[in-house]
Motif scaffolding. Structure first.
Motif, PDB file in Angstrom:
ATOM      1  N   UNK A  75       0.829  -1.207   0.000  1.00  0.00           N
ATOM      2  CA  UNK A  75       0.000   0.000   0.000  1.00  0.00           C
ATOM      3  C   UNK A  75       0.863   1.256   0.000  1.00  0.00           C
ATOM      4  N   UNK A  76       1.886   1.294   0.841  1.00  0.00           N
ATOM      5  CA  UNK A  76       2.735   2.487   0.930  1.00  0.00           C
ATOM      6  C   UNK A  76       3.449   2.772  -0.388  1.00  0.00           C
ATOM      7  N   UNK A  77       3.894   1.715  -1.065  1.00  0.00           N
ATOM      8  CA  UNK A  77       4.587   1.920  -2.339  1.00  0.00           C
ATOM      9  C   UNK A  77       3.621   2.471  -3.377  1.00  0.00           C
ATOM     10  N   UNK A  78       2.451   1.861  -3.500  1.00  0.00           N
ATOM     11  CA  UNK A  78       1.453   2.346  -4.458  1.00  0.00           C
ATOM     12  C   UNK A  78       1.040   3.774  -4.106  1.00  0.00           C
ATOM     13  N   UNK A  79       0.807   4.032  -2.844  1.00  0.00           N
ATOM     14  CA  UNK A  79       0.429   5.366  -2.371  1.00  0.00           C
ATOM     15  C   UNK A  79       1.541   6.373  -2.674  1.00  0.00           C
ATOM     16  N   UNK A  80       2.787   6.000  -2.364  1.00  0.00           N
ATOM     17  CA  UNK A  80       3.905   6.919  -2.557  1.00  0.00           C
ATOM     18  C   UNK A  80       4.068   7.367  -3.992  1.00  0.00           C
ATOM     19  N   UNK A  81       3.769   6.469  -4.954  1.00  0.00           N
ATOM     20  CA  UNK A  81       3.861   6.840  -6.367  1.00  0.00           C
ATOM     21  C   UNK A  81       2.885   7.966  -6.710  1.00  0.00           C
ATOM     22  N   UNK A 136      -4.848   2.943  -8.379  1.00  0.00           N
ATOM     23  CA  UNK A 136      -4.634   1.513  -8.561  1.00  0.00           C
ATOM     24  C   UNK A 136      -3.138   1.234  -8.686  1.00  0.00           C
ATOM     25  N   UNK A 137      -2.724   0.097  -8.129  1.00  0.00           N
ATOM     26  CA  UNK A 137      -1.363  -0.370  -8.269  1.00  0.00           C
ATOM     27  C   UNK A 137      -1.312  -1.555  -9.198  1.00  0.00           C
ATOM     28  N   UNK A 138      -0.385  -1.529 -10.158  1.00  0.00           N
ATOM     29  CA  UNK A 138      -0.252  -2.579 -11.167  1.00  0.00           C
ATOM     30  C   UNK A 138       1.103  -3.276 -11.006  1.00  0.00           C
TER      31      UNK A 138
END
Length: 351
Positions: A75-81, A136-138
């Motif tokens: 979640x943090x990685x997707x959010x950080x982007x 969304x994270x892919x």
């Protein structure tokens, strides 16, 4: 002689409120390949001990290929982007809804993010507005691994810019158990409660039960700076002390979420996988020196079609500086100053 002043700027000041429009789709920069290092740093930053994320052997015994990375790390990685395009100029991240973890993220996965603007509302002061996005994270194959909605208060660049038409998205207040994505192969029939750390099954929890997680952690400036850089979150309020009138760097709200989730191990060690985020609010700002404690309330339980796997809906509340469990709002309906986080989520647990 060339006119240097005529060249367009090379730097990016980020989006301001008047730059957004409903339906706008933003592909966020800098994909991130995750490895064992992210797991080690996550567990160093937070007292995370859930067995499924700590042991390949435990995960394999539960039907998974290997131990995935912690759900909140993904979640943090997707959010950080999303931050440079959504919340670089934010005053505050206000809330979440319709969050779903659609498949586990394993070491070696490359994540990237995309957001769609689904709502806008200018504030009455004319200085800022609320932007609603679905992010969304892919993975590297283009599969959606997670998605969530959030709304952010963003500053205006030009106070005279006209207000956009107000559009408020219709979002589910609660995900139904059928909305939850359960990882392929997950099987808790052979679940080892001794290795997991607690004996409590889904049937041991009653709706309305409140669990005080007992432990506390004092937030340190250095750890927060490391965590926020780890997730490549560039929001100015987290790094630049001159960006706020009080001269303080705001602790990233996700740091509080992960800390509270890790503290919840004491009493919820078998709430292994987060699969749904119903709602969430960062009730008050958190700063270095605050001591975080947490408690949870059981809101619902449900069966799934996977062997031995149930779902538990939990309200996770993080407080600071001695705020008593159970006290959330004052007579005016506003969150009390000692409440940091109010999070409503679904997790998977052995039945």
């Amino acid at each position: 002689m060339r006119d240097e002043m005529a060249r367009p700027p090379k730097t990016n000041a980020g989006y301001f409120f008047e730059d957004y429009r409903v339906g706008q789709v933003i592909d966020h920069a800098v994909p991130r390949t995750l490895g064992p290092g992210e797991r080690a740093l996550y567990h160093a930053l937070y007292p995370a001990r859930h067995a499924l994320y700590s042991s390949n052997a435990f995960a394999e015994a539960c039907g998974l290929d290997e131990s995935p990375l912690d759900d909140l790390a993904a979640f943090h990685v997707v959010f950080g982007k999303t931050v440079p395009d959504v919340s670089l100029n934010a005053v505050a991240n206000l809330g979440y809804a319709e969050g779903r973890w659609l498949q586990p993220v394993y070491p070696g996965t490359t994540l990237r993010s995309r957001s769609e603007v689904i709502g806008l509302k200018q504030n009455s002061n004319g200085k800022s507005g609320v932007v609603y996005v679905r992010s969304r994270g892919f993975d590297q194959q283009g599969n959606v691994v997670m998605e969530f909605c959030r709304w952010v208060m963003v500053r205006k660049r030009d106070l005279d810019a006209p207000a956009p038409e107000t559009v408020l998205p219709e979002l589910k207040t609660v995900l139904e158990p059928g909305d939850l994505a359960i990882p392929a192969g997950l099987d808790f029939t052979g679940y080892d409660f001794t290795l997991a750390g607690e004996p409590h099954r889904l049937g041991d929890y009653a709706v309305g039960e409140v669990i005080d997680h007992v432990d506390g952690v004092t937030i340190e400036e250095a750890e927060h700076m490391m965590a926020t850089r780890l997730w490549q979150n560039t929001a100015k309020v987290h790094f630049d002390a001159t960006f706020r009138e009080d001269g303080k760097r705001l602790i990233y709200g996700g740091h509080v979420i992960s800390m509270a989730r890790a503290l919840s191990f004491n009493g919820l060690a078998n709430a292994q996988m987060i699969v749904g985020l119903n709602a969430g609010a960062h009730a008050n700002p958190c700063f270095a020196g605050d001591t975080i404690r947490a408690w949870s309330e059981v809101l619902d339980v449900a069966e799934t079609d996977r062997p031995g796997v149930g779902a538990i809906r939990l309200r996770l509340v993080a407080t600071k500086d001695g705020q008593a469990a159970g006290d959330l709002r004052g007579p005016d309906g506003k969150y009390l100053p000692g409440v940091l986080l109010d999070l409503d989520y679904w997790a998977l647990m052995p039945v």
